[in-house]
Design a protein around this motif. Structure first.
Motif, PDB file in Angstrom:
ATOM      1  N   ILE A  76       0.885  -1.166   0.000  1.00 53.13           N
ATOM      2  CA  ILE A  76       0.000   0.000   0.000  1.00 53.13           C
ATOM      3  C   ILE A  76       0.922   1.214   0.000  1.00 53.13           C
ATOM      4  O   ILE A  76       1.955   1.227   0.668  1.00 53.13           O
ATOM      5  CB  ILE A  76      -0.911   0.004   1.252  1.00 53.13           C
ATOM      6  N   PHE A  77       0.564   2.228  -0.778  1.00 58.18           N
ATOM      7  CA  PHE A  77       1.385   3.429  -0.799  1.00 58.18           C
ATOM      8  C   PHE A  77       0.713   4.535   0.014  1.00 58.18           C
ATOM      9  O   PHE A  77      -0.501   4.551   0.205  1.00 58.18           O
ATOM     10  CB  PHE A  77       1.615   3.914  -2.237  1.00 58.18           C
ATOM     11  N   THR A  78       1.536   5.449   0.467  1.00 58.96           N
ATOM     12  CA  THR A  78       1.068   6.682   1.093  1.00 58.96           C
ATOM     13  C   THR A  78       1.812   7.822   0.421  1.00 58.96           C
ATOM     14  O   THR A  78       3.047   7.780   0.321  1.00 58.96           O
ATOM     15  CB  THR A  78       1.360   6.692   2.607  1.00 58.96           C
ATOM     16  N   ALA A  79       1.083   8.808  -0.073  1.00 63.66           N
ATOM     17  CA  ALA A  79       1.714   9.970  -0.701  1.00 63.66           C
ATOM     18  C   ALA A  79       2.398  10.780   0.389  1.00 63.66           C
ATOM     19  O   ALA A  79       1.762  11.216   1.348  1.00 63.66           O
ATOM     20  CB  ALA A  79       0.669  10.799  -1.429  1.00 63.66           C
ATOM     21  N   SER A  80       3.716  10.959   0.274  1.00 62.71           N
ATOM     22  CA  SER A  80       4.482  11.616   1.332  1.00 62.71           C
ATOM     23  C   SER A  80       5.159  12.887   0.833  1.00 62.71           C
ATOM     24  O   SER A  80       6.233  13.236   1.300  1.00 62.71           O
ATOM     25  CB  SER A  80       5.521  10.641   1.894  1.00 62.71           C
ATOM     26  N   HIS A  81       4.528  13.583  -0.077  1.00 62.63           N
ATOM     27  CA  HIS A  81       5.103  14.816  -0.611  1.00 62.63           C
ATOM     28  C   HIS A  81       4.647  16.024   0.202  1.00 62.63           C
ATOM     29  O   HIS A  81       3.698  15.936   0.990  1.00 62.63           O
ATOM     30  CB  HIS A  81       4.699  14.975  -2.084  1.00 62.63           C
ATOM     31  N   LYS A  82       5.305  17.147   0.021  1.00 62.14           N
ATOM     32  CA  LYS A  82       5.002  18.355   0.787  1.00 62.14           C
ATOM     33  C   LYS A  82       4.192  19.371  -0.018  1.00 62.14           C
ATOM     34  O   LYS A  82       3.662  20.321   0.541  1.00 62.14           O
ATOM     35  CB  LYS A  82       6.302  19.034   1.240  1.00 62.14           C
ATOM     36  N   SER A  83       4.098  19.181  -1.326  1.00 59.34           N
ATOM     37  CA  SER A  83       3.408  20.164  -2.162  1.00 59.34           C
ATOM     38  C   SER A  83       1.895  19.958  -2.133  1.00 59.34           C
ATOM     39  O   SER A  83       1.383  19.057  -1.480  1.00 59.34           O
ATOM     40  CB  SER A  83       3.919  20.078  -3.598  1.00 59.34           C
ATOM     41  N   HIS A  84       1.198  20.793  -2.865  1.00 56.79           N
ATOM     42  CA  HIS A  84      -0.263  20.764  -2.907  1.00 56.79           C
ATOM     43  C   HIS A  84      -0.791  19.445  -3.494  1.00 56.79           C
ATOM     44  O   HIS A  84      -1.761  18.887  -3.000  1.00 56.79           O
ATOM     45  CB  HIS A  84      -0.754  21.966  -3.722  1.00 56.79           C
ATOM     46  N   ARG A  85      -0.165  18.981  -4.584  1.00 61.41           N
ATOM     47  CA  ARG A  85      -0.604  17.725  -5.218  1.00 61.41           C
ATOM     48  C   ARG A  85       0.569  17.036  -5.891  1.00 61.41           C
ATOM     49  O   ARG A  85       1.545  17.666  -6.264  1.00 61.41           O
ATOM     50  CB  ARG A  85      -1.739  17.982  -6.201  1.00 61.41           C
ATOM     51  N   LEU A  86       0.416  15.714  -6.036  1.00 61.12           N
ATOM     52  CA  LEU A  86       1.409  14.862  -6.678  1.00 61.12           C
ATOM     53  C   LEU A  86       0.754  14.240  -7.893  1.00 61.12           C
ATOM     54  O   LEU A  86      -0.323  13.644  -7.783  1.00 61.12           O
ATOM     55  CB  LEU A  86       1.879  13.780  -5.694  1.00 61.12           C
ATOM     56  N   PHE A  87       1.369  14.369  -9.064  1.00 61.69           N
ATOM     57  CA  PHE A  87       0.738  13.912 -10.305  1.00 61.69           C
ATOM     58  C   PHE A  87       0.854  12.403 -10.492  1.00 61.69           C
ATOM     59  O   PHE A  87       1.890  11.807 -10.238  1.00 61.69           O
ATOM     60  CB  PHE A  87       1.356  14.616 -11.516  1.00 61.69           C
ATOM     61  N   ILE A  88      -0.231  11.815 -10.969  1.00 61.64           N
ATOM     62  CA  ILE A  88      -0.259  10.422 -11.441  1.00 61.64           C
ATOM     63  C   ILE A  88      -0.140  10.513 -12.952  1.00 61.64           C
ATOM     64  O   ILE A  88      -0.880  11.259 -13.597  1.00 61.64           O
ATOM     65  CB  ILE A  88      -1.562   9.713 -11.040  1.00 61.64           C
ATOM     66  N   ARG A  89       0.788   9.756 -13.528  1.00 61.71           N
ATOM     67  CA  ARG A  89       1.051   9.854 -14.969  1.00 61.71           C
ATOM     68  C   ARG A  89       0.721   8.556 -15.696  1.00 61.71           C
ATOM     69  O   ARG A  89       0.688   7.486 -15.103  1.00 61.71           O
ATOM     70  CB  ARG A  89       2.514  10.237 -15.201  1.00 61.71           C
ATOM     71  N   SER A  90       0.514   8.676 -17.022  1.00 65.80           N
ATOM     72  CA  SER A  90       0.160   7.514 -17.844  1.00 65.80           C
ATOM     73  C   SER A  90       1.347   6.594 -18.107  1.00 65.80           C
ATOM     74  O   SER A  90       1.171   5.447 -18.491  1.00 65.80           O
ATOM     75  CB  SER A  90      -0.430   7.972 -19.180  1.00 65.80           C
ATOM     76  N   GLY A  91       2.564   7.068 -17.908  1.00 67.31           N
ATOM     77  CA  GLY A  91       3.765   6.266 -18.114  1.00 67.31           C
ATOM     78  C   GLY A  91       4.839   6.678 -17.129  1.00 67.31           C
ATOM     79  O   GLY A  91       4.730   7.716 -16.473  1.00 67.31           O
ATOM     80  N   PRO A  92       5.912   5.887 -17.021  1.00 62.50           N
ATOM     81  CA  PRO A  92       6.977   6.172 -16.047  1.00 62.50           C
ATOM     82  C   PRO A  92       7.965   7.226 -16.562  1.00 62.50           C
ATOM     83  O   PRO A  92       9.135   6.945 -16.782  1.00 62.50           O
ATOM     84  CB  PRO A  92       7.635   4.812 -15.856  1.00 62.50           C
ATOM     85  N   SER A  93       7.476   8.448 -16.767  1.00 58.74           N
ATOM     86  CA  SER A  93       8.306   9.513 -17.300  1.00 58.74           C
ATOM     87  C   SER A  93       7.681  10.855 -16.967  1.00 58.74           C
ATOM     88  O   SER A  93       6.459  10.977 -16.880  1.00 58.74           O
ATOM     89  CB  SER A  93       8.424   9.354 -18.817  1.00 58.74           C
ATOM     90  N   LEU A  94       8.514  11.874 -16.810  1.00 62.19           N
ATOM     91  CA  LEU A  94       7.995  13.224 -16.579  1.00 62.19           C
ATOM     92  C   LEU A  94       7.286  13.770 -17.812  1.00 62.19           C
ATOM     93  O   LEU A  94       6.462  14.678 -17.704  1.00 62.19           O
ATOM     94  CB  LEU A  94       9.133  14.172 -16.175  1.00 62.19           C
ATOM     95  N   GLU A  95       7.584  13.209 -18.990  1.00 58.99           N
ATOM     96  CA  GLU A  95       6.928  13.641 -20.217  1.00 58.99           C
ATOM     97  C   GLU A  95       5.583  12.949 -20.432  1.00 58.99           C
ATOM     98  O   GLU A  95       4.818  13.345 -21.302  1.00 58.99           O
ATOM     99  CB  GLU A  95       7.830  13.372 -21.433  1.00 58.99           C
ATOM    100  N   ALA A  96       5.268  11.916 -19.650  1.00 63.04           N
ATOM    101  CA  ALA A  96       4.004  11.182 -19.812  1.00 63.04           C
ATOM    102  C   ALA A  96       2.829  12.071 -19.394  1.00 63.04           C
ATOM    103  O   ALA A  96       2.967  12.979 -18.570  1.00 63.04           O
ATOM    104  CB  ALA A  96       4.018   9.903 -18.988  1.00 63.04           C
ATOM    105  N   GLN A  97       1.679  11.781 -19.960  1.00 64.07           N
ATOM    106  CA  GLN A  97       0.469  12.567 -19.704  1.00 64.07           C
ATOM    107  C   GLN A  97       0.040  12.462 -18.236  1.00 64.07           C
ATOM    108  O   GLN A  97       0.073  11.394 -17.642  1.00 64.07           O
ATOM    109  CB  GLN A  97      -0.655  12.071 -20.607  1.00 64.07           C
ATOM    110  N   ILE A  98      -0.385  13.581 -17.670  1.00 63.49           N
ATOM    111  CA  ILE A  98      -0.899  13.609 -16.305  1.00 63.49           C
ATOM    112  C   ILE A  98      -2.358  13.157 -16.355  1.00 63.49           C
ATOM    113  O   ILE A  98      -3.168  13.727 -17.081  1.00 63.49           O
ATOM    114  CB  ILE A  98      -0.795  15.026 -15.704  1.00 63.49           C
ATOM    115  N   ILE A  99      -2.675  12.099 -15.582  1.00 60.88           N
ATOM    116  CA  ILE A  99      -4.036  11.549 -15.615  1.00 60.88           C
ATOM    117  C   ILE A  99      -4.757  11.705 -14.285  1.00 60.88           C
ATOM    118  O   ILE A  99      -5.936  11.382 -14.179  1.00 60.88           O
ATOM    119  CB  ILE A  99      -4.024  10.063 -16.050  1.00 60.88           C
ATOM    120  N   GLY A 100      -4.071  12.191 -13.253  1.00 61.82           N
ATOM    121  CA  GLY A 100      -4.691  12.383 -11.953  1.00 61.82           C
ATOM    122  C   GLY A 100      -3.690  12.972 -10.979  1.00 61.82           C
ATOM    123  O   GLY A 100      -2.567  13.301 -11.350  1.00 61.82           O
TER     124      GLY A 100
END
Length: 144
Positions: A76-100
């Motif tokens: 199970i994961f827990t989002a542990s970032h400090k910013s407002h939101r953490l992006f879920i992407r369609s692929g394992p890359s910063l260039e992949a589309q943000i889907i959530g």
């Protein structure tokens, strides 16, 4: 294009095509050029016997197969970032589309952990999140 230019273009096209066809038909097969030592045996060898189809003896079952269920996630994961939101992407890359996106502290199921990116399921959405912003917990520890 006037008629004279059209006819000259047509004449050039057909004469070029004719020369190419003549050149290709006057050459020996490519296999003889690539393997010249086999040329004599290839030309003098008797033809191979024709293959006969095997008798059909197999039976096919018309019963449907049981559906294969995907195994339960082990983490199970827990989002542990400090910013407002953490992006879920369609692929394992910063260039992949943000889907959530994830808010800090949100949790969900890990489908496949990776070395840099984790493939996860959150709120019916499946995608990739960078590992540096996640905390993974074994499912048994989280349930107990």
């Amino acid at each position: 294009m006037d008629r004279k230019k059209f006819l000259i273009t047509l004449l050039i096209f057909y004469s070029t095509a004719g020369m190419a066809a003549w050149y290709l038909s006057s050459r020996p097969p490519a296999s003889l050029l690539l393997f010249p030592d086999t040329a004599r045996t290839a030309l003098s060898a008797p033809p191979a016997p024709a293959l006969q189809p095997a008798a059909a003896t197999a039976t096919v079952s018309a019963q449907p197969c049981a559906p294969v269920e995907s195994p339960e996630p082990e983490y199970i994961f827990t989002a542990s970032h400090k910013s407002h939101r953490l992006f879920i992407r369609s692929g394992p890359s910063l260039e992949a589309q943000i889907i959530g996106s994830l808010q800090p502290g949100e949790t969900g199921d890990v489908i496949m952990p990776g070395t840099e990116w984790t493939y996860l399921r959150f709120d019916g959405l499946e995608g990739y999140v960078y590992n540096g912003y996640l905390t993974l917990t074994e499912k048994e520890q989280a349930d107990g």
